[in-house]
Design an enzyme around this catalytic site. Sequence first.
Site, PDB file in Angstrom:
ATOM      1  N   ASN A  35       0.853  -1.185   0.000  1.00 34.55           N
ATOM      2  CA  ASN A  35       0.000   0.000   0.000  1.00 34.55           C
ATOM      3  C   ASN A  35       0.893   1.240   0.000  1.00 34.55           C
ATOM      4  OD1 ASN A  35       0.768   0.555   2.724  1.00 34.55           O
ATOM      5  ND2 ASN A  35      -0.897  -0.731   3.490  1.00 34.55           N
ATOM      6  N   ARG A  36       0.290   2.409  -0.042  1.00 34.35           N
ATOM      7  CA  ARG A  36       1.075   3.644  -0.176  1.00 34.35           C
ATOM      8  C   ARG A  36       2.026   3.841   1.008  1.00 34.35           C
ATOM      9  NH1 ARG A  36      -2.382   8.565  -1.687  1.00 34.35           N
ATOM     10  NH2 ARG A  36      -3.550   7.792   0.116  1.00 34.35           N
ATOM     11  N   LYS A  37       1.527   3.615   2.224  1.00 35.91           N
ATOM     12  CA  LYS A  37       2.359   3.795   3.413  1.00 35.91           C
ATOM     13  C   LYS A  37       3.544   2.839   3.400  1.00 35.91           C
ATOM     14  CE  LYS A  37       2.050   3.814   8.469  1.00 35.91           C
ATOM     15  NZ  LYS A  37       1.144   3.613   9.639  1.00 35.91           N
ATOM     16  N   GLU A  38       3.296   1.586   3.010  1.00 43.30           N
ATOM     17  CA  GLU A  38       4.370   0.598   2.942  1.00 43.30           C
ATOM     18  C   GLU A  38       5.385   0.960   1.863  1.00 43.30           C
ATOM     19  OE1 GLU A  38       1.670  -3.244   4.395  1.00 43.30           O
ATOM     20  OE2 GLU A  38       1.853  -2.733   2.261  1.00 43.30           O
ATOM     21  N   ASP A  56      -5.357  -8.722   1.162  1.00 40.00           N
ATOM     22  CA  ASP A  56      -5.435 -10.164   0.882  1.00 40.00           C
ATOM     23  C   ASP A  56      -6.227 -10.424  -0.389  1.00 40.00           C
ATOM     24  OD1 ASP A  56      -4.133 -10.525   3.330  1.00 40.00           O
ATOM     25  OD2 ASP A  56      -6.030 -10.718   4.414  1.00 40.00           O
TER      26      ASP A  56
END
Length: 490
Positions: free
Chosen positions: A205-208, A275
Amino acid sequence: MERKNVESLFAHAGAINALVIGDLMLDQYLWGKAERISPEAPVQVVDVTREEIRIGGAGNVANNLVALGCRVSVASVVGGDENGTILLHAFSGKGIDVTGIVEDPSRTTSRKTRVLASNQQIVRIDRESRDEIGPDNERRIVDYLNAHGDRFNVILVSDYLKGVLTPTLLAEVIAFARKREIPVVVDPKGSDYAKYRGATVLTPNRKEAEAASGIAIRDDESLCRAGERLLETADLTALVITRSEEGMSLFLRGGQVVHIPTYAREVFDVTGAGDTVLAVLGMALAGGVGFADGARLANVAAGVAVGKVGTSTVSPAEIVGSLGFQHGEGDAKVKNLDVLAGIIAAEKAQGKRVVFTNGCFDLLHVGHVKYLQKARSFGDLLVLGLNSDASIRRLKGEKRPLIGQEERAHILAALDCIDYVVVFDEDTPLNLIETLRPAVLVKGGDYTLDGVVGREVVESYGGRVELVAFVDGRSTTNIIEKILKAYGEE
């Protein structure tokens, strides 16, 4: 991606054999009402009204694949405890191969307890091990892969940083897959993406993606820099960055970037959405779909997933239905039998009760609508077998039908009580019934039980027949006679 290609993918999902490797966990949900403040501390008191346990982490990826119609195996490590036993039994009950799951008495199987009120999480309580699984457990999983891995079309890696996916195990899995040209799709965690080096595609995701690239994503320019850096760091073929309400972005070698807008209609809970993305993208790649179309399909599925509360699965019907919503297609419910059989099998795997009825439905009227609404009430979804034009001519004569089969199917598909329409050319729907195996077969009240085609088939596997009375004075024949009487001389 055209709807017919999506339907074909789901129709042939049973040929896809997927291996899921990663951290398994149980997700416990305590649902209740929060209408009081505790006298002991300034916290809410939740009166629990319902409890539910679902399979989470890599297990939710496996469940999503089963819901999509794939054959699924899981490789992981669980504790020798009650929660581990619950996981193994749950997988076996869904037909998931657990041969690759190692039981280690020294570990605690992850269990996350979420307390919810008014569909909102109030608190989460975690019980788990986060230590690496160790060389012995690594070797047991690698031995399983060497013994069984050649049968898999895709390997999905679900990393929750709970210790299963060690750098050593990841290197072994990726090397095994690359040697055999098996795609490896990874939902990563942490900031060190070098451990995934050589995988086919990652889905952070964006944060990751920000944490792993060291680049704050503020606009398209910084997004592209982060994507290019991660492609290089992990030596990937492709990268998909999920961006919540902004959809997702696909990065390919050579600088190609595809931005895909979100299609979520309402967001209740993002738990498990990653998932779903991993499962759908992995299935698509295994089915021969390209990265761009696979990402679009995963994006649609994620939009469905976030409209549900908690870890959940997404069915082919929901994905295809959402494609119809996006494209404005009124006939998204109309299927051929091959496609419908695959969809219905996946719906049944989720415990859905399928109802079937059939008829000509020439000149739709209120009697038809009330009959169909009643039929739908007997289960979770209604399949309507619609006589083709040729079939009706054989049954009712050359002057019928008055409305062609494509128009009739389109009109019927617009009714909320109907989930699927399938046109058949035979004189009876017996082939449809034998193929779809509905739990409930519905016919009109002018039939007797002995006269219902398919009754013996349905009752042979524990299904039942329901007879529904028609509305008096309402029939296509009466409408035709009324029109002829009123306008016949003009």
